[in-house]
Enzyme design. Structure first.
Site, PDB file in Angstrom:
ATOM      1  N   CYS A  71      37.887  37.618  46.056  1.00 46.51           N
ATOM      2  CA  CYS A  71      36.618  37.863  45.365  1.00 46.51           C
ATOM      3  C   CYS A  71      36.507  37.183  44.004  1.00 46.51           C
ATOM      4  CB  CYS A  71      36.413  39.362  45.190  1.00 46.51           C
ATOM      5  SG  CYS A  71      36.438  40.314  46.728  1.00 46.51           S
ATOM      6  N   HIS A 127      32.799  41.820  38.852  1.00 39.90           N
ATOM      7  CA  HIS A 127      34.220  41.545  39.121  1.00 39.90           C
ATOM      8  C   HIS A 127      34.722  40.284  38.407  1.00 39.90           C
ATOM      9  CE1 HIS A 127      37.669  41.744  42.302  1.00 39.90           C
ATOM     10  NE2 HIS A 127      37.993  42.304  41.145  1.00 39.90           N
TER      11      HIS A 127
END
Length: 543
Positions: A71, A127
């Site tokens: 990610c 993130h």
């Protein structure tokens, strides 16, 4: 489309007026979506994705769109136009309480577009760092941010472990972050919330100003959760014979709910009269793990085989000169930054904040006309000499016991499972190099995680190919060695050609040093060890 009843000269003039303006940009990112978990890839017949399929088939399907295997690295490359080796995210995903984030000297995509007159809104997953307020989205170019800072959360409670991570943020008149934590949304499904907010932003937008909407869904990242009524609606085609039947039903439903959301976003753009001048990009951040299907590719999330890094992607826009086809050119996630920069008319040298060197290239002519654009992409480079890390001592000891040998040998050495478990778990001491050049792909080094293949139905039987000392089957192993694949004839990466083409191996190995020189050194990983990142049950910056 503009009315075809108009005389052709008038129609052309109107089209030129529309397309000479800065386009609205809608960038939609799925999380851990499998290459074969959408209908437009041509293999999936059991997950319903009619909206994505329609957009993809009427737009341009990207056959070779490369992302990172996890990610954070993918998202950093997307937001900066720079390889993860330059930003420090080659070290892997951010941990929940880690004191790290995208450097403040980086000019992120929303910041670049905002300085060119775009209204910038972010929805969904960040993130990319939150240990200081300066690292959070509304300090990095977004006017508003509706969603989460961390990697994952419960889709209903919006908690990451014990802390809430759902906010509706913006800057006040003095430039301070207004942190509006949305406790009131508990119990509401996050994918619906992200879609609703995106639709509201479009409906409220002044269409005379260019819009940048970043919609980063958390689907289909764990935990696998979906409303039961939607499971009954969308997952009827999931066979009871499939491994992990109930989990796969929820997984597929999560995708269908996201697909429904994309359809609502497109409808909002059309109703607002914005679609004619919109560029819509859809991609996953990486391949699926064992929950999804990356068929016919090898591997999945965290793997640098194609199943981990070749994303299900497309672009849709009435501005495309050529559409309704599969584009087989090589593209990389960094290219969207360069492409949007060109479409926005940005002049990076004219701004006060210096523009760091980017690795992405403008691919609009490739997308719109099918013209070639690039022939080389760095998949990954890990070099322990560029990392000082307080964790992973056992992993480093394993790496030293099995040193990398960058040569043309295709021989692989399987490490004993009791020794390589810490290496896989910590993932910090790997020393390898993975690169694509034209049709050739090289993976070489120590700490290479091997996976098998998922089937077209999502079953994982083919993953379990590796046997330990006790005869137990595993879906992974870690080896040292060199692999060379010709992806034009071996998309499943089954035939290692390293011994057959030593000159190609040597040519690709010679590219390694130029990338090593670009790697950002990473100091010791630091964490909040005192719980100060949790304030009244909410995750907050602590430095």
């Amino acid at each position: 489309m503009l009315g075809t009843l108009l005389p052709l000269p008038v129609l052309l003039i109107l089209l030129n007026l529309v397309y000479s303006k800065q386009p609205h940009i809608v960038l939609i990112v799925a999380d851990d979506l499998g290459y074969n978990d959408v209908g437009f890839r041509g293999f999936n017949t059991f997950i319903s994705t009619p909206n994505l399929d329609k957009l993809a088939n009427e737009g341009v399907i990207l056959e070779n769109h490369i992302v990172s295997a996890t990610c954070s690295p993918s998202r950093t490359s997307l937001m900066t136009g720079r390889y993860a080796i330059r930003t420090g995210f080659w070290k892997g995903n951010l941990k929940r309480n880690e004191e790290f984030g995208l450097g403040l000297d980086e000019t992120l995509m929303p910041e670049m577009l905002k300085r060119n007159g775009y209204r910038t809104h972010g929805v969904g997953k960040w993130h990319l760092g939150m240990f200081t307020w300066e690292h959070t989205p509304v300090k990095r170019g977004f006017e508003t941010w509706f969603g989460m800072y961390l990697a994952e959360q419960n889709y209903y409670s919006h908690k990451s472990v014990e802390g809430i991570d759902f906010r509706d943020n913006y800057l006040d008149a003095d430039g301070n972050v207004v942190d509006n934590v949305r406790r009131d949304l508990e119990g509401q499904y996050s994918t619906h919330l992200f879609t609703n907010r995106s639709v509201e932003l479009i409906q409220a937008h002044d269409q005379n100003e260019p819009l940048f909407l970043y919609l980063a869904y958390t689907s289909v990242h764990t935990p696998h959760q979906a409303p039961q009524e939607d499971v009954e609606k969308y997952a009827m085609n999931i066979s009871a014979n499939i491994t992990d039947f109930l989990m796969r039903k929820k997984y597929s439903t999560m995708i269908s709910i996201m697909d429904e959301g994309v359809g609502r976003v497109v409808d909002a753009l059309k109703q607002k009269g914005m679609m004619e001048n919109t560029v819509l990009v859809f991609t996953s951040d990486n391949g699926a793990g064992l929950s999804g299907s990356n068929y016919p590719l090898r591997g999945g999330k965290r793997s640098f085989f194609e199943g981990g890094v070749r994303a299900a992607s497309f672009v849709y826009s009435p501005r495309l000169e050529k559409s309704g086809y599969i584009n087989k050119n090589l593209h990389h996630v960094t290219d969207w930054y360069a492409t949007f920069q060109k479409l926005a008319g940005d002049k990076p040298n004219l701004h006060q904040k210096p523009q760091l060197e980017i690795d992405g290239v403008d691919i609009w002519s490739s997308l719109s006309k099918g013209e070639p654009c690039r022939d080389e992409v760095l998949y990954e480079l890990r070099d322990p000499s560029k990392r000082l890390d307080s964790t992973g001592k056992d992993a480093r000891d394993v790496a030293r016991a099995y040193p990398v040998s960058l040569n043309t040998s295709s021989t692989t050495i399987q490490l004993p499972y009791d020794e390589m478990r810490p290496l896989k778990a910590l993932n910090y001491a790997q020393d390898f190099f993975a690169i694509r050049w034209k049709n050739w792909k090289l993976i070489t080094g120590t700490g290479i995680t091997l996976h098998g293949w998922t089937s077209s139905t999502g079953q994982t039987d083919e993953y379990e190919q590796f046997t330990d000392e006790s005869g137990n089957l595993h879906d992974w192993t870690i080896v040292s060695g060199t692999f060379l694949f010709d992806l034009t004839v071996d998309i499943r990466e089954k035939n290692n050609l390293a011994d057959d083409y030593p000159d190609i191996v040597k040519k690709l190995l010679n590219k390694r040093q130029s990338y090593v020189e670009k790697v950002k050194f990473i100091s010791e990983r630091k964490y909040d060890k005192h719980g100060i990142s949790l304030v009244d049950g909410v995750w907050k910056p602590w430095v």
